[in-house]
Structure formats: C-alpha cells, structure tokens
Motif scaffolding. Structure first.
Motif: not given
Lengths: 794, 794
Positions: B203-210, B300-301
């Motif tokens: 995860y990034k700040i508020a999203n999964p990563t690609l 999780f983020w």
C-alpha cells in the motif's frame, strides 16, 4: 490479382505517395513532381527535418486508414516520434484534411510546391508534429508522453480507438516506461481503446535503442509483464510487411472488439483485459538511400535526420536524392495536375473519419462547459475574521463533490493526484465517486472501483499526462499535488504551455479547458516530512511562460479558495496554479467579502489595518498565501498593541499576476491602482508564500519597488513544527514585526524595548519547541482581535 | 537448536530490537526501555513518522548484516522508501556507527532516550533518511531515484554490492520504471553489483500499489523482460520469512559471485548477465497493531504513518502502543544499561563493513581530485577578436578527451548524456573511450563497447540519477544535455541541491565533486527543431537554490568555455551550469584574455567599446551568452559607424552570479565594482541568453537597476533561421541598436534616419528568410572590425 493483393498494392502506392511527399518536404522548394531533372535551385538551402522515423509513421498511417474504412472506426493517431512531422503533414494533405484547414495549400502541383517549401521554413510550419499539424494532440518534441496522452484521450471516450506510436527512443524515458501501466486504469466498458504500436526503428540520433536490441523473447516478457499481448510485425520487404501489418491489425482490432463487447454486455463483470499491442520492427530510414558517401544509411542512425546532406551543392548527392524520389514512381501516384490518383485516394476515409479531421484531435470543438454548483452554498459562515478555523481544501472537496455529481452524466471531469486525494482533504468527493482501479479489489479496500472520477497513481508524470490528454480531447479536470513534487512535471507543463501558446494563434484550434492545479501540502506545512518536501518554486517556473497562459492564485482561506476554484473551472487555455493549505487555519473572509476580494485580485483589508483604507499609512504589510497572511496579521496585531498610533495598511494578494504591470499581463494592475495599494514611497513588508525573488521580479518596474522588503522561503527547513518553519525563514510574526520596526527608524527609540521583547519571544519559541516538540500554546491558539468588528470583511 | 535455527533466532532478535527502536523513535520521548508503565508524558505531543515501511526495511538490514559477516562484503544500502527513516537510524545505532558520528547519542539507555526524542523533533533529525543519516547517499523524500542512484554507485566499484530497496509506491514512478534498464549499462567485470529488492509492501498512503496487486506470474514476466531473474520471498510469519530470506540471499549472492567470476576470468567475453533480484512481499506495518479502533491497520494503508494516533491523550491508544512495544520483549534484547546484548550485537559487521560506516556512503572521503590537463594547450590561437570561427563545444570535447585519458586508470570520471555526445560536438572523447553498452554490438556500430567513460541513454532521469550516484560515492562527471530538456530533471536537481546544502552543514560529510552541466543545443540554435526545443529557464530554476550551491556560467566563446570547464571540474559541493553553443561562431578572447575575464566573472571589453574603459560612457551594452554577445557586438558595430562619437561601453558577463550582491552570493560583486562596470546612472542595454526577468531579479538592489533594459527570450519561437530566432525575441543587433537609440533621446534628431535604416534592415531580413529559407549572407558573414586592433582581448 485477388482482392487482398490488390488492397496491398493500393496501400503500397498510398505509402509511396506519403513517402514521396515526406522527402519532398525535407528537400524541395520547387519542381515538386519532378517534371524536370532536379537542379540545385530546386533544393532548399538549409535542410531541416527528420527522415528516419518518417516512413514507419507513413506505413502506420496508411494501414490505419484501411482499418478505419473497413470498420468505420474513429481513430486518433498519437505520434510519439513527433519529429517525424513530414509524415503527418503528408498524410493529412493526401486525405484532404490539410487543405481544408489551410486552403492556400491546395491539392495540386502548386499546393504541393507550397507544401514542400513551407516545411521547416521561416514563416512556414515546424519540422515536428505541432499544434499546426491537423489531427494531432501531441507535439512529440520532448519525448516521453505519447502513451500517457493516448490514455488520457481514451478515458470516457468509449467509441474512440487511440493508435499510439511509441518510438523506441522515447521508450527509454521514464514517463513512457511508467505509462504502460495505464492499462490498470482503463475500463473497457466506459473508456475507449488504446492500441500501442511500439516502433522498433532501431536507432536514436547516434546510438541503437535499448528496446530494439532486446530479443523478441525478452520483449514479449516485458510487455506481458506490463499486461499486454504483443503482436510482432517485423521485416523490411514492403509488400510482405503490408500483408503482415494488415493481418495483424485485423487480428488486433478483432481482439479489441471482443474485449469491448465482453465488457459492455449486460451483467458482465469487468476485469482488466490483456489488451493487444503491436511491435513494429522496421528499418530506420526505410526506403531511403542505402548508403551515402560509402557509409551505411538505411537501417542505421545516419538516416535520423537528412541522409543526403549536400543535395543543393553537390551533384552526386543531388543524384542520390533524385533517384530516391523517383524510386517512389510519382508518375504512378499523382495525376497531371499533381492530385493524388482517385483510385489511391479512395483508400483514405472520408469526412471526420479522416485522422486529420477527427474532432477529438481539436478537443475545443467538443468541449462543453461544466455545470458548476453555486460555490457560495459551501462557503463557510463566518461571524468575523479569525472567528473560525477550517481546513480550506476540505471545503473545496465538498465543492468538487458537487462538480462531479452535476457532471456525472456528461462524464467529462476527472480529478488526478498521486495518492493524495484524501490526504489533501478532498475526500468528500468519495461520497459520490470512487478511484478507478482495474486491478484486484479486496473487501476492505475503500473507494476503489472499476469506474470513478478520481485517478490516483504514484506518478506525477502519469497524472499530468493523463490530464493533458483528457483536456486536449475536450474535457475538464484538476490535478491536486504536493507542492514540492509538482516540479517533477516542470518540463511537461512547459510543453503544454507552449502548445497552448501556439494553439491560441491558430483560429481553427478551439480553446480547451484550462489545466488546473491545486498545490497543497505546501512548504509551510511540510514541517513533518522535512526539507525534501519543502519547495515553493513551481510558481517561479510557471511565471516564465506567456502571460496569456498563466495564473497564480494564493487564496488566503477557505472561501477565497472556493471562489478561485470555481473561477478556474470556468476558464480555458490557461494554466491555473492554486496554492492552498489543507491544515486547520483561521478564516478571514465571508463569501461576499471573498468574492469582492478575489474579483479584484488583491486589495486592502481595512479590518486588519490600523488606519482607514483611504488614508496614507506609515507602512504597508502585504501578504500572499495562507500562512504568510496569518503571520502578517499576527504581526500587525503585535505592532498595534505596542505602537497603537502606527498606521499600518494590510494588503492581501490572491492573484499574484496583479502585481505585474498591465502592459505585461492581462491581470496586471495599472500603476495607478498599484500605487494606490502599495503607496508611492512607504515601506512595504511583503510576506510571500514562495521565493522572495518572484515578487521582486513581478514588481521591479513599480514606483515603490525600492521600498519593497519581501519575506518568503529562504530554502531553510527540516522536520520541525509549523511555526518553526516560518521562524527558520523569517516569515513569522515576530520577524515581520521586527522588519517593520527596522523600516521605521524614526520609531527606533520608542520601539527599542518592543524589539527586545520580540527577540526574546523568538528565543522562547526556540527553547520551547526544542524542549516540547510542539509550538507554544499561545502561538497555536493566537487570539485574533477582530471579534469586535461590526462588519467582517468589508 | 541447530546452527541455522540459532542464526535465525538471533536475526529475529536483532530485527525485534530494530523494530522496537523504530517504534520508540516515532512515539517516545522518555521511558525508552519501558522500565515503568507507559505514561502520557512519555509520549511525544506530535507524532511524526512512517511506520508502514519500517519493519520491512529493518528485516532487510538485519539480513544484509548477516550476509556481510558471512561473506565479508562491502554493501551499500540504498533505501528507496526513505520515509522509513526510523529503520536506518535504529540499525546504525544498533551497530554502533551512529554513536561514532554522533557521540552525544550513546549506546545506552540515556542515548536511547535521546535517540527517541530527537527523531522528527525540532532541533533533532528529519523523519526521512537524509544526509544526517549515516550510511545513506539517498534521501528518498521525492520518490523515483533509488535504483538509478544504486547503479550510479556501482559503476567503477567492482568490489561493491549495492542493495537497493525499491518501494512498491516508488515503483510506480517513471524514473524508477526506466531505471530497471540500467542493467544494460553495468559491466560485471569492472563494475559492482546492484541487488534490487522490490519491497511489495502492498500500500501507499491510501491505496494499494500497482505492483503488489499484480500476480507473481505477471511480475515474473515484467522483471524477466527487464532482464532480471526474480526470486520471491513472500509471507508474514517472521521465523519462516527469516529462513526464506536468508536462503534466498545466499542463493542470490552465489549467483552474483558466479556472474562476476565468469566476467572477470581471463579471456572471457562479457555479455549482459541475467542479474538476480529479490521480490519481498510482506505486510505493511508488519508486527504492528492489527487493528486500532476496530479498523484494519497491519497489512493495510492505515499503517503508513502513525498507526496509533492518540497515544498521549487516550489511555486505550496508549495501551495499544505499550503492548506493541512490549511485544518485541525489550528485556530479551537490551541489557540493564540499555545496550544491545552482546550475543545479538555480534550479528552486525564491524568497522567499515557496517553499512552505517561504509566509506562509499560518505563519498567525499573517497574522492580524489581529477588529474586535469592544461586547458590552454587546447585553446584557440586567435589573431584578434572575431578573427576566427569555431565550435566552442568541439574544443571542450578535446579537453574532455584528455581528462578521460589522464584519469583512465583512476576510473573516476564519466560523461553522461541522452544520445547527444556527438551531436553536441564532444566526439573527440571517442578517440580515447567508447560508450558503454551491454546489449548486442553490430560490426557497423560506432564507439559502442563493454567499457567506456561515456553513458548515453534517451532518459535525462537516468543520466542525472547515475551521475548523482556516481558523485555521491566520491567520483566525478559531467552531464551534457539539450538546454530545453534539462527541465526534465528539475526536481532531481532540486533534491540534489537540498542534499548538498544539508551535507555542507554536517562536518562529518566530506565534500563531493560538483554536479556539472553542459547545456548546449541551446534556445538560440534550436531554430531547426522548433518551439518545443526552445527554453532557457533552467537557469531561473537553479538560481532559487542556496547561493553556496549554485553557479551559472555563460562563456561567450571557446576559450572561455575551456576555462570554465576546467574550473568546474576542480570544484566541490556545487551545481555548475555551463551554457554554451555548439555551432560555428565568432571567437573573441585569447587564452590569456579568457582567463583574466573568467577569473573576474565579468568585465569591460575595451576592444569592443567605443570609449576607454576608465572613462564614463554614454551607454552600456552588456551581454551574457554566446549569441547575445555576438548580437551585442554587432549592434555596437552598427552604432559606432552611424554615430562615431557615441561612447559605448561593452560589458560581458560569464559568471551570472557576479550580478548579485556579494551579501547574497559568494561570487557577487560589491556595489562598488558593479557600479564601476554598469555605471550609476547610464542606460544599460543588456542582451541576455535567457528570460530577462532573471537579470532583473539578480540586480534589483543595484544602484543603476532602474536603467537596466534586458533583452532575452520572450517565449517566441518556431522552426526558422538562427538570426530570425533572435529577431523574433528582439535580441538581434538591429533591435539592440534601436533600443540603444531609444534610451538616448538627446540623439533622436541625429539618429532618426539611422533608426529608419535599422527598421528597414529588419524588414529586409524578414522578407529574405521567408523567400530563401536562410539568413542573408551579410548576416551570416558579418565582418568584425577588430582586425586592426593591435592587441586582442586586453
């Protein structure tokens, strides 16, 4: 000859015509049809252009033409190797779209002569694909953005196929390498298709390309890893290549049709499909001279620009050029008047199906104004200045939520950001939409969906490029970004500004929606992330662009931010940069006051001043930006308590371009207005959000410039407290008050003790934050004195 | 317990210690060893830091420690997720390198308390990996550059293993996506190894990563396509993950050893190997709280920054924090005095093998001065000003050739460029070296080889990042680039400038070689490529950085360019930007005159003036940049013919920073010197290479500023002739002469006819270029009048 080979024969003739016209553009200024032997004076004195990529671009164009006709498609041709300008000009001339836009360049021998001469010629057309080129949304001078533009164009355009030629030089760039992942954001149900055509042309200016020297197996891995299904078209024999390309494009288009049909059938669950792509491996400078002066040219980097350099001065070179031109057998292509033979011309699509006439490539013609809510609905109700605290961008988020709702059916607005929509307090938008995401979605994921108006990816390049492509095809949007990291796209903004500047000079290019930025998480509130996140220099960069194009807004609070946002979404052909904080901050203006203030762009805040607006002050305290405004008002507060008879005028600037002269910028104040605000001779302490130099640069011709003392970011920062950031850069209330005292030497005696107090409070601050790790309560909870004002914001 | 499980148990304890110290840094200001129950006042009031990536970084660190000890390696840890600052600080404290550099942070309970408190605390250390962090060459605030820095560090360091942690957020950026291709430029015989560790943290700040949502099969395709052999380490159970990671790192290091042994054996043919890489898939916020307030946190983020937000104010939150800290069982890790237990500490390497003490991470300690040739050897022999024409960068190329030869054995100089070394006329370097290229080489390829001092790739990001990594590890280099496209790396330059500024404040960081740019193919000679290639704004961008760091040079001819190049290669901790043309241009100064002029930075060119240097002129004609200088001298030439008694002083500026006050910049002239050059009250016509604003910004406090009239780039351009570019922007000789006349109203009557002549010649120019497509012969072959001067360049 069967139908298929007849079709291939016709495509080859069309291709030869395009190649002939391309070589003609690079070399000739007369004798366009070679009706007489080529003489020195027929050749241009300066040869400027790029041959190497051009035959490949022509090859693709003619095959797309065939596909459009066969399947009645709308195809946008995004030409990554934009330096191959001759190809796009040649093809749009052949299909007639060129002469419709430029009637002086007719479809006959005279027109052809003008077409040739104007290319890369003073007063003519650029050597690259440019705004002047019909059918293009993409310059291609600075490489890296073809694919991301293509995806931007395809979003919300379900009927569109964007054929994107990616050069193998461009494929080495970072933005292009990341752009392949755009397929994780394209929904086959509601978006169009992007067909990437990787053109392995083999060479750059003086080197082979990385991708061309990779073998097909490694390439296949790479593109399967990116999520594509690569189809290889490789060779150099024209006829067999035509056959292979035609068959491949048919298969690829079948695949696209199937993907879309699946996704668009009732009740289907949309998953990320494996989109097809084409890898076209063909010789650089294909069909050009094999050798010149004993050196390899075709299929080598020497064919990059002008393979025969001295065709005017050297008879042997001229012979090579003439043989080369005649190798296309122009007599089999053009009629006696110079027109393309009708049986060849019939290959091109008609009307708006022609790629040079596709409306999407002139997005302004498709642009519909956004339906915008009344921003005052969301405005903060404020009893008096400083009477409330709010997060400005949170209110903006509520406004944007309604923008999204009101335009949901039109599907013509998107919000881009690198994973920061929620962090930037715009999360109200998630009440009505989601983030688009074509990868797996887990039950605990939040606001991820197959459709959504919000696009988040940790790449400013992708956010910027998608939005550019979206705007250029007639839609609207906003990019919210950390202030410091918007520099990542400096060069893209630069190219977009150049596109806008040139487009505005072409009457046939209709205005497109503005490129709008919200820069938040700005320098003054990156106390937690530290020095790497602290940079307000984007404003300086943007200010170098043409005045017609750029606007810099520094709304000091929530209601002004709402007005500015609403205003920017109504504009066109601009780059609007809005800088505003997301942290809780005091609010100053009611909706009515905000509107009046923002309309003016800058003005006196009488309620914060210590003398009436129409009376001459002793000193002006000016401010631009939310934190500087807060600090400037606190400084005035300190000063008026200690020196009650000091006449301080507070001027707040929202629209930074008002500072420039009206002769330099359309928003610039006249000298008369400027002098009325800033006086002709009183000291001005200016608390500015960014680098102080920008204020000097904008005002250096103003009467009172020598009295301007700007406090701003001095490139000092680290992980610390918010107020300490201001102190480190001398933008805080104490330093501003001290600076004021320094400019009023006549008060030196009276103010010495007060100055000592200010110095002491600075020391107390430093000691406190180093001990406690947070700002002093008296700083955090500054008591604004405007509660007694009878009327706020007048 | 067998050896292997004992080793794993010990690694787990070391990891727990690092995790404990990381959480402690984020949260605590007292009670570091939890000797008493956690109370509110032990918790920092402001919680700033990033937990999510930290346990993964710690996990990698401890496993690299084991590897270093087992194999006696030199490993540089490049930490892409640099916001995980707590990890690197914790580990360097554990291994002792931290306390050696910062003795006040001892290796005991008191030191631990200080270590905790200082983190993200005013007056303490930044929350990100930064120059303050031992063992780092990489900030990691702005994401995208970890891998390219890693490769830069590995070049010419055959004994070094660069372990580069790439975050999955960062992996979405363009520069990172391109950087994987750096393996096509790394030679296993003479360079070190780069071991990329892609950390799929999810995860990034508020999203999964690609990348984390791609399946292993697609990831395997992607990285095989990039040319790597990916090894997957996936899971969440610490003990099994330790086993898997240790076994994988052993296998991977065996592979690297075999690749290097093969390449380094006598007579072997070096091909590009398939380097191994590690894909580490582990939970974000691993070992942290699973849930907080009923919401998923671990994996999780929500674990990105501070998972328990109100540990000071809320007892329940504080309980979660205390349980979390105690879950690492500090009593099993630290002795009664707070030191790491010796049996655990024994896992760390010793001395300079510790990653926090690796000399390469403080490159200045390894930096050796370049051996430089005498630049005058290559200087142009000039009979008199204007007496020869030369391509300035071609002479620079000859100089650089000898730089490369003289430092060939030291292997500490590289020349970077995006496919433009030859195009920029630096091709003399190919007499002694080649372009490094690990892909296939064809018989007809030119100057491609497995080894070479020149690195070319069509990515400014890679050129910049490689060079930064190379410089930061103690070597030297120069980046030659098209002027317009250097904006692509604005943000990288920004971050490097910040690194230099902060490093200079740390006595233990030794100075590194300067980052040197040659910007050529500049705005005034991009007449052939058009508007997209015309932008001189990089100077403005750089000028915002700290004065100590930046230098802007505009050498007007070949000999001055030689002096400036030689000078820049001798400097350290600077960003030197040299802007110089590559086209044939008139030459002005002999070597001796060039040296004197460049040493001063700016000066009067008496031989070009129409009055003696020590006499007051009527007007000053100033110039900076090669084309502006030529146009200014031609303007003087026109003026002195028409108005022989007009007293014109010519001032040329090489070092733009001389214009700033000496109080603002170390190279700035005093007001006295500035006034002596530019007078106190005479009109100054200033022909400047870039945007005129920069000159105003640099000089706004100078006495004579109001009389300064700057001609420069006005953002007007297209494909046209070189002289027409100047005309479009009013920088040409005719406009400069007209501007001079306008500032001398007393001459109005006498000069009216001359002004009309100038206007007519402008019209003639326009008509001529539109007719012929090239500049008028009289412009191209301007006859410079200095032939009769007895002594050139005095």
């Amino acid at each position: 000859m069967n139908d298929r080979s007849a079709s291939i024969e016709m495509m080859d003739r069309y291709w030869r015509a395009a190649n002939y016209l391309s070589v003609g553009q690079i070399y000739l200024m007369d004798n366009p049809l070679l009706r007489e032997p080529l003489r020195a004076e027929h050749v241009k004195p300066r040869l400027l252009g790029h041959w190497g990529t051009t035959p490949g671009l022509n090859f693709i164009y003619v095959h797309l033409n065939r596909l459009i006709r066969d399947r009645d498609l709308d195809v946008l041709y995004v030409c990554g190797p934009g330096h191959g300008g001759p190809a796009m000009v040649a093809n749009t001339w052949l299909e007639g779209s060129y002469s419709e836009i430029y009637p002086e360049i007719g479809r006959d021998a005279d027109g052809m002569k003008k077409l040739f001469k104007q290319f890369s010629f003073p007063g003519g057309v650029p050597s690259h694909v440019a705004p002047e080129t019909p059918g293009s949304i993409h310059e291609g001078g600075e490489l890296g953005y073809a694919l991301v533009h293509a995806f931007g164009a395809a979003f919300d355009n379900p009927g569109l196929v964007v054929a994107c030629v990616v050069g193998d030089g461009e494929a080495e760039t970072g933005p292009l390498a990341a752009a392949w992942h755009s397929n994780k954001f394209l929904n086959p149900r509601v978006d169009g298709a992007v067909l990437p055509i990787l053109h392995l042309n083999g060479y750059k200016i003086a080197n082979p390309t990385l991708l061309a020297r990779m073998d097909d197996k490694e390439l296949e891995h790479l593109f399967r890893g990116y999520g594509y299904d690569p189809f290889f078209v490789e060779g150099s024999d024209p006829i067999s290549m035509h056959g292979l390309m035609a068959a491949t494009l048919d298969e690829v288009m079948d695949r696209i049709r199937d993907i879309q049909a699946d996704a668009r059938s009732d009740g289907s669950i949309v998953a990320r499909p494996r989109w097809p792509m084409v890898v076209l491996r063909s010789p650089k400078g294909w069909t050009g001279p094999k050798e010149v002066d004993g050196k390899k040219v075709e299929d080598f980097w020497r064919s990059h620009q002008v393979p025969v350099s001295n065709a005017r001065g050297d008879a042997a070179h001229r012979k090579i050029l003439e043989d080369w031109l005649r190798s296309y057998r122009p007599e089999e292509l053009f009629d006696s008047k110079g027109g393309l033979l009708p049986e060849i011309a019939a290959l091109a699509p008609e009307g708006e199906k022609r790629m040079g006439a596709l409306p999407h490539a002139n997005g302004g013609v498709l642009r519909k104004d956004l339906v915008l809510p009344d921003w005052k609905t969301f405005a903060l109700d404020l009893p008096h200045p400083g009477g409330k605290t709010a997060e400005a961008t949170r209110l903006m988020g509520v406004y944007l939520r309604d923008v999204i709702s009101l335009n949901a059916d039109a599907r013509n607005f998107r919000l881009m950001g690198p994973d920061e929509t929620a962090s930037n307090r715009l999360d109200a938008v998630f009440e009505v939409t989601d983030r688009v995401w074509m990868e797996g979605i887990e039950p605990y994921d939040m606001h991820l969906a197959r459709e959504g108006r919000v696009m988040e990816v940790l790449s400013e390049h992708l956010c910027q490029g998608w939005l550019e492509g979206y705007l250029l095809t007639g839609r609207h949007g906003l990019f919210s970004c950390y202030e410091a990291f918007i520099h990542i796209v400096d060069s893209m903004v630069n190219q977009h500004a150049k596109w806008l500047k040139t487009s505005a000079e072409l009457p046939w290019r209709r205005p497109i929606a503005s490129l709008n930025y919200l820069l938040t998480s700005h320098v003054w509130r990156q106390d937690h992330n530290g020095f790497s996140h602290q940079d307000p220099g984007f404003a300086d960069f943007v200010a170098n662009k043409k005045a017609d194009t750029v606007r810099l807004y520094f709304p000091p609070d929530a209601n002004t931010l709402l007005w500015v946002t609403d205003h920017c979404l109504r504009t066109w052909n601009r780059i609007n940069v809005i800088t505003a904080g997301k942290q809780p901050a005091p609010q100053w203006l009611t909706a009515e006051a905000a509107e009046a203030h923002c309309r003016a762009g800058a003005g006196i805040w009488e309620w914060a001043s210590t003398c009436p607006a129409d009376e001459e002050p002793d000193i002006v305290m000016a401010c631009a930006g939310d934190v500087p405004t807060m600090e400037a008002l606190a400084a005035v507060d300190l000063l008026k308590t200690a020196l009650p008879d000091l006449r301080i005028r507070v001027v707040n600037v929202v629209d930074l371009m008002t500072l420039q002269s009206n002769s330099e910028h359309p928003h610039g104040f006249t000298d008369e207005i400027f002098d009325r605000l800033f006086t002709k001779d009183k000291p001005v302490i200016f608390a500015y959000h960014g680098y102080p130099y920008l204020i000097h640069r904008l005002t250096y011709r103003r009467t009172n410039h020598d009295n301007l003392h700007v406090h701003g970011f001095r490139e000092e920062g680290t992980t610390t407290t918010p107020f300490d950031m201001a102190v480190m850069n001398q933008l805080d209330r104490f330093h501003l008050a001290l600076a004021t005292l320094r400019r009023l030497p006549r008060l030196a005696e009276r103010s010495a003790q007060f100055a000592a107090t200010l110095e002491r409070r600075l020391e107390e601050h430093k000691a406190f934050v180093r001990e406690h790790g947070e700002d002093m309560p008296e700083i955090r909870n500054w008591s604004w004195p405007y509660g007694t004002a009878t009327d706020a914001g007048d």
